[in-house]
Design a protein around this motif. Sequence first.
Motif, PDB file in Angstrom:
ATOM      1  N   UNK A  13       0.758  -1.335  -0.096  1.00 27.43           N
ATOM      2  CA  UNK A  13       0.010   0.040  -0.155  1.00 27.43           C
ATOM      3  C   UNK A  13       0.706   1.579   0.132  1.00 27.43           C
ATOM      4  N   UNK A  14       1.848   1.221   0.871  1.00 29.28           N
ATOM      5  CA  UNK A  14       2.716   2.291   0.703  1.00 29.28           C
ATOM      6  C   UNK A  14       3.590   2.645  -0.550  1.00 29.28           C
ATOM      7  N   UNK A  15       3.812   1.550  -1.195  1.00 30.44           N
ATOM      8  CA  UNK A  15       4.392   1.358  -2.669  1.00 30.44           C
ATOM      9  C   UNK A  15       3.681   2.245  -3.535  1.00 30.44           C
ATOM     10  N   UNK A  16       2.205   1.975  -3.486  1.00 33.12           N
ATOM     11  CA  UNK A  16       1.236   2.281  -4.460  1.00 33.12           C
ATOM     12  C   UNK A  16       1.250   4.127  -4.000  1.00 33.12           C
ATOM     13  N   UNK A  17       1.215   4.403  -2.939  1.00 32.13           N
ATOM     14  CA  UNK A  17       1.219   5.686  -2.315  1.00 32.13           C
ATOM     15  C   UNK A  17       2.484   6.374  -3.166  1.00 32.13           C
ATOM     16  N   UNK A  22      -4.215   7.452  -5.409  1.00 35.21           N
ATOM     17  CA  UNK A  22      -4.898   7.762  -4.265  1.00 35.21           C
ATOM     18  C   UNK A  22      -5.307   6.807  -3.191  1.00 35.21           C
ATOM     19  N   UNK A  23      -5.835   7.362  -2.232  1.00 37.77           N
ATOM     20  CA  UNK A  23      -6.689   6.621  -1.258  1.00 37.77           C
ATOM     21  C   UNK A  23      -7.809   5.783  -1.638  1.00 37.77           C
ATOM     22  N   UNK A  24      -8.636   6.399  -2.387  1.00 35.57           N
ATOM     23  CA  UNK A  24      -9.823   5.685  -2.674  1.00 35.57           C
ATOM     24  C   UNK A  24     -10.698   5.864  -1.526  1.00 35.57           C
ATOM     25  N   UNK A  38      -6.914   1.815  -1.550  1.00 34.03           N
ATOM     26  CA  UNK A  38      -5.292   1.441  -1.877  1.00 34.03           C
ATOM     27  C   UNK A  38      -4.717   0.451  -0.723  1.00 34.03           C
ATOM     28  N   UNK A  39      -4.781   0.782   0.666  1.00 31.25           N
ATOM     29  CA  UNK A  39      -4.290  -0.231   1.639  1.00 31.25           C
ATOM     30  C   UNK A  39      -4.934  -1.627   1.649  1.00 31.25           C
ATOM     31  N   UNK A 119      -7.706  13.012  -1.527  1.00 28.57           N
ATOM     32  CA  UNK A 119      -8.646  12.636  -0.244  1.00 28.57           C
ATOM     33  C   UNK A 119      -9.837  11.641  -0.231  1.00 28.57           C
ATOM     34  N   UNK A 120     -10.314  11.160   0.737  1.00 29.66           N
ATOM     35  CA  UNK A 120     -11.398  10.215   0.857  1.00 29.66           C
ATOM     36  C   UNK A 120     -12.505  10.950   0.463  1.00 29.66           C
TER      37      UNK A 120
END
Length: 269
Positions: A13-17, A22-24, A38-39, A119-120
């Motif tokens: 998840x951090x790698x995707x960040x 985005x968080x979704x 994402x997480x 942002x969410x």
Amino acid sequence: MGLNLPMQDEDVGQTLGVWRIGHGFYINMPILGPFSTRSLVGWVGDSFLDPITWYVDPMLLRWGVKGYKKFNNVSLTLGYYEALKEAAIDPYIAIRNAYIQYRNALVKERGVFPERVTPVKVYSSNPEVQRASNDYFVAELKPQLKEGQGFFATFRLVLSNKTKKELNLDWENTFYLLNSREKGRFLWEGVTWDGLKEMRGQPLVTIAAGDTLTAVIFPKQLLGRATGTAPGGVQYTQGGLPEGENGISLVVRQNGKVIREKMVVTISK
């Protein structure tokens, strides 16, 4: 011969960040706990990369090990969760915002942070700026988005003295309004968590004739203790302003006369 690779406490998840995904949406799952889109995708990826998935048999033992790791992590953060839940007006929003900030911090500590954080939810204020005016002063109240987030956490208060005498802003009797009800007092930038314990009442702030006061303020009730310390003492974090009517019941004094004004904005998604 070992590879001497340092241990990395990171996840997919951090790698995707780091790659600016985005968080979704936010979801709180039974047993597993909170996730963003994402997480959650990252958690699935982590499961495939975890050696326990492939080298621990039988399956019951494998999931027992994973369950132990999860519950151990929960036990280490349960106190923070209870404190945040008790202090927040809306626990769901407070926990969601805290989780998103926590995940952002994990990405940022690697030295790479997304240029754009999705942002969410993005909140809006109606009106964007609320104004009040009388024979003594002109005031403006504007909600401000938390940096890198989509929610409001502070107000920008501007108060201009229209008279030829001093005005005194009475913080002790100025209150945060939530849906027409008083919900405690305000604090301002620069106050430390340790300083709150020593505070005995809130001082009058003098505004000279013709002068303007500008302050960034936030409701004390939405305050949370931040982890770690800083040179000025233990720091705090502001929770998000909840949906609905948010505002200020302002009290200003001049030569024994009390002047009151209310300014309210409606915050929504």
